[in-house]
Design a protein around this motif. Structure first.
Motif, mmCIF file in Angstrom:
data_model
loop_
_atom_site.group_PDB
_atom_site.id
_atom_site.type_symbol
_atom_site.label_atom_id
_atom_site.label_comp_id
_atom_site.label_asym_id
_atom_site.label_seq_id
_atom_site.Cartn_x
_atom_site.Cartn_y
_atom_site.Cartn_z
ATOM 1 N N ARG A 69 -26.158 -49.486 -17.647
ATOM 2 C CA ARG A 69 -27.329 -50.218 -18.142
ATOM 3 C C ARG A 69 -27.073 -50.606 -19.590
ATOM 4 N NH1 ARG A 69 -28.677 -50.481 -13.493
ATOM 5 N NH2 ARG A 69 -30.562 -49.698 -12.550
ATOM 6 N N THR B 292 -25.902 -54.730 -15.869
ATOM 7 C CA THR B 292 -25.044 -53.641 -15.407
ATOM 8 C C THR B 292 -23.733 -53.707 -16.186
ATOM 9 O OG1 THR B 292 -24.156 -54.996 -13.615
ATOM 10 C CG2 THR B 292 -26.070 -53.613 -13.099
ATOM 11 N N GLN C 53 -24.243 -46.590 -22.874
ATOM 12 C CA GLN C 53 -24.912 -47.551 -21.997
ATOM 13 C C GLN C 53 -23.957 -48.091 -20.934
ATOM 14 O OE1 GLN C 53 -27.034 -50.660 -24.060
ATOM 15 N NE2 GLN C 53 -28.345 -49.215 -25.153
ATOM 16 N N GLU D 143 -31.195 -56.802 -19.779
ATOM 17 C CA GLU D 143 -30.602 -55.551 -19.304
ATOM 18 C C GLU D 143 -29.616 -55.910 -18.209
ATOM 19 O OE1 GLU D 143 -31.902 -51.307 -17.297
ATOM 20 O OE2 GLU D 143 -33.398 -52.502 -18.344
#
Length: 184
Positions: free
Chosen positions: A136, A169, A131, A167
């Motif tokens: 993400r 960055t 991830q 969610e």
């Protein structure tokens, strides 16, 4: 016998009148539960140790706690917020309690969630690394609150829970790009 029947009849009328009064007050006040929302979040750091699946992380969450009631104050008697990744608890923080929210009031609370040497199963550690690489990262925040609603001389205490899927960055400047919060 007639005396007992009259007492029972009077008691029944008293119960009916009390029920109607409570219904009228309930409809006039229209009580609603407070809400918890993650207004913003930054993912400052995530480090997955190698080869041992230990994770260190640093996240800041800006939460908005609001009282939508126009005729009732609420008091948060206790409040705790936990951060999860893939169902595994990463960090926890207790909020300073008790704190009062007046009618229609909102309050911004800053939460600094730090996870240190949290052991993850290997598959969750791999999922976290993937991830972060894909830019993400998905976390879940769970809040548990003991709330007391106050109306004139009457008060009612109950437990409230909040669940937010965030969610973000990838770090070091990870920002919130999507959220979904619900309060029960």
């Amino acid at each position: 016998m007639w005396c007992a029947a009259i007492v029972c009849f009077a008691f029944s009328l008293l119960l009916i009148v009390a029920g109607v009064v409570i219904l009228i007050v309930f409809l006039a006040v229209k009580p609603r539960a407070p809400s918890f929302d993650a207004a913003g979040a930054t993912l400052n750091a995530v480090y997955v140790g190698s080869p041992a699946p230990y994770v260190n992380g640093d996240m800041t969450v800006v939460a908005n706690v609001s009282n939508p009631n126009q005729k009732m104050d609420v008091v948060f008697r206790s409040a705790a917020v936990e951060l999860f990744f893939g169902g595994r608890r990463m960090a926890a923080q207790a909020l300073p309690a008790p704190f009062v929210q007046r009618r229609g009031q909102s309050q911004i609370i800053s939460l600094h969630m730090v996870s240190s040497q949290v052991a993850l199963p290997p598959e969750l550690a791999v999922a976290m690394v993937n991830q972060v690489r894909n830019n993400r990262v998905v976390y879940t925040i769970r809040g548990t609150f003991k709330v007391q609603a106050k109306l004139w001389f009457w008060h009612y205490t109950y437990w409230m829970s909040a669940l937010c899927d965030l969610e973000l960055t990838a770090p070091p400047s990870g920002v919130l790009i999507a959220r979904r919060c619900s309060t029960r």
